[in-house]
Write a protein that holds these residues in place. Structure first.
Motif, PDB file in Angstrom:
ATOM      1  N   MET A 112      66.051  14.703  48.825  1.00  0.00           N
ATOM      2  CA  MET A 112      67.265  15.696  48.561  1.00  0.00           C
ATOM      3  C   MET A 112      67.802  14.868  47.402  1.00  0.00           C
ATOM      4  N   ASN A 169      69.656  12.232  47.872  1.00  0.00           N
ATOM      5  CA  ASN A 169      70.597  11.308  48.365  1.00  0.00           C
ATOM      6  C   ASN A 169      70.216  10.211  49.349  1.00  0.00           C
ATOM      7  N   TRP A 170      70.867   9.180  49.951  1.00  0.00           N
ATOM      8  CA  TRP A 170      70.509   8.403  50.831  1.00  0.00           C
ATOM      9  C   TRP A 170      70.611   8.843  52.375  1.00  0.00           C
ATOM     10  N   SER A 171      69.546   8.289  52.904  1.00  0.00           N
ATOM     11  CA  SER A 171      69.430   8.859  54.458  1.00  0.00           C
ATOM     12  C   SER A 171      70.687   8.653  55.417  1.00  0.00           C
ATOM     13  N   ALA A 172      71.479   7.761  55.139  1.00  0.00           N
ATOM     14  CA  ALA A 172      72.927   7.501  55.694  1.00  0.00           C
ATOM     15  C   ALA A 172      73.757   6.718  54.749  1.00  0.00           C
TER      16      ALA A 172
HETATM   17  C1  LIG Z   1      71.273  15.135  51.440  1.00  0.00           C
HETATM   18  O1  LIG Z   1      71.575  16.394  50.988  1.00  0.00           O
HETATM   19  C2  LIG Z   1      71.153  17.295  51.772  1.00  0.00           C
HETATM   20  C3  LIG Z   1      71.252  18.527  50.727  1.00  0.00           C
HETATM   21  O2  LIG Z   1      72.185  18.591  49.785  1.00  0.00           O
HETATM   22  C4  LIG Z   1      72.022  17.544  52.674  1.00  0.00           C
HETATM   23  O3  LIG Z   1      71.733  18.722  53.687  1.00  0.00           O
HETATM   24  C5  LIG Z   1      71.897  16.468  53.848  1.00  0.00           C
HETATM   25  O4  LIG Z   1      72.906  16.632  54.595  1.00  0.00           O
HETATM   26  C6  LIG Z   1      72.236  15.105  52.784  1.00  0.00           C
HETATM   27  N1  LIG Z   1      71.994  13.992  53.705  1.00  0.00           N
HETATM   28  C7  LIG Z   1      73.032  13.133  53.735  1.00  0.00           C
HETATM   29  C8  LIG Z   1      72.658  12.108  54.735  1.00  0.00           C
HETATM   30  O5  LIG Z   1      74.151  13.128  53.251  1.00  0.00           O
END
Ligand SMILES: *[C@@H]1O[C@H](CO)[C@@H](O)[C@H](O)[C@H]1NC(C)=O
Ligand SMILES: *[C@@H]1O[C@H](CO)[C@@H](O)[C@H](O)[C@H]1NC(C)=O
Ligand SMILES: *[C@@H]1O[C@H](CO)[C@@H](O)[C@H](O)[C@H]1NC(C)=O
Ligand SMILES: *[C@@H]1O[C@H](CO)[C@@H](O)[C@H](O)[C@H]1NC(C)=O
Ligand SMILES: *[C@@H]1O[C@H](CO)[C@@H](O)[C@H](O)[C@H]1NC(C)=O
Length: 286
Positions: free
Chosen positions: A192, A194-197
């Protein structure tokens, strides 16, 4: 009382008698990888054919026994449906693929793709040769970038020294002393983008209570010994309190949250000089 078979038989016999002799075609009751529908193999009957899934009829779907005792048109065969070599999506490689007929694949054969590094797969990595002779939908490989992770307050983050961080890159977090990580030590750039945490550093708690027997993970421990270096963020203990009227004890929980722990109001710490007082932890539970 005529059964359909008898009617059929008698009409056939009539015909045979009119024609003078019985014209019989070669046996055609078996079609490899398919099935034949027939009554008899005699003039002027028709027989029909169907192939199993994954095979197609090479020839016509029915045939007639002629006066000359030959099938017309000629008997068909069921030929295997094949898929051409699979197309490879952009930014992907063919990971597993074994053609089964020359360069082609048979119905139900599969091929597996992998994305190039930095690319994430969207869709199924496995495609299957269908009974239509085409492959199921191809997956897509897209380049995925993640922003640089931000350093947590009272801690640090390490990540690869690169211009851009991409799919599957990892970052590791740590905290300065007396702070504890809230979250995993290692995070990964997800598909996605972004970072996993997003771990953060939380302060540990200093205890204002000098001496107390408490419950920690179901066991009685001495607070001053177990937590002499402070309590970590998130940790919980239960303090013993006295119910004066009923002369019994009960517990109340307290949790260290980012440097702060609220000692239950019912908890009374005795002066070490007040040796004649019974500690709440030594009183029978309510
Ligand atoms: C990463 O992005 C997705 C989609 O935008 C979102 O649903 C998810 O919660 C995000 N994950 C984190 C760990 O922020
Ligand atoms: C289909 O039938 C034709 C004519 O009988 C033959 O030449 C051809 O090889 C057959 N194809 C397959 C795939 O069996
Ligand atoms: C398979 O493909 C290769 C390369 O395109 C070609 O040289 C070869 O003749 C093909 N083999 C068959 C059985 O079609
Ligand atoms: C991917 O495709 C395979 C074979 O077609 C199937 O067995 C599997 O369930 C699919 N996986 C997902 C996640 O859809
Ligand atoms: C495969 O062929 C069938 C029949 O022509 C068609 O309906 C289907 O959409 C095709 N599938 C793909 C993935 O192209």
């Amino acid at each position: 009382m005529f059964s359909p078979v008898l009617i059929l038989l008698s009409s056939f016999l009539c015909h045979a008698i009119v024609a003078g002799r019985t014209r019989v075609c070669p046996f055609a009751g078996i079609l490899e990888n398919g099935a034949v529908r027939y009554t008899t193999f005699e003039y002027p009957n028709m027989i029909s054919f169907a192939c199993n899934t994954g095979f197609y009829l090479n020839g016509t779907s029915s045939s007639q026994c002629t006066e000359e005792g030959k099938w017309s048109p000629e008997l068909p065969v069921c030929a295997a449906i094949t898929c051409p070599p699979p197309p490879v999506p952009k930014f992907a490689t063919l990971h597993v693929h074994k053609p089964s007929v020359g360069n082609n694949s048979l119905y139900r054969d599969t091929a597996v793709f992998e994305c190039l590094p930095k690319y994430a797969m969207f869709g199924n990595n496995t495609i299957t040769c269908t009974a239509h002779g085409n492959w199921t939908e191809l997956p897509e490989c897209r380049e995925v970038k993640c922003p640089f992770p931000t350093r947590p307050d009272n801690g640090f983050v390490n990540y690869p020294a690169k211009q851009v961080l991409t799919y599957k890159d990892k970052a590791t977090y740590g905290c300065h002393d007396t702070y504890n990580l809230d979250g995993p030590e290692e995070v990964e750039c997800t598909k996605m983008g972004n970072w996993s945490a997003q771990p953060s550093c939380k302060a540990s708690c200093k205890l204002s209570v000098k001496k107390a027997t408490v419950l920690y993970q179901g066991e009685r421990v001495k607070l001053q010994e177990k937590f002499k270096d402070g309590m970590k963020h998130g940790e919980k203990v239960s303090f013993f309190c006295k119910n004066k009227e009923k002369k019994c004890s009960y517990t109340e929980e307290a949790q260290c949250i980012d440097g702060t722990i609220e000692i239950p109001k019912c908890f009374k710490e005795h002066s070490s000089l007040a040796f004649w007082k019974t500690d709440a932890s030594d009183v029978k539970p309510c």
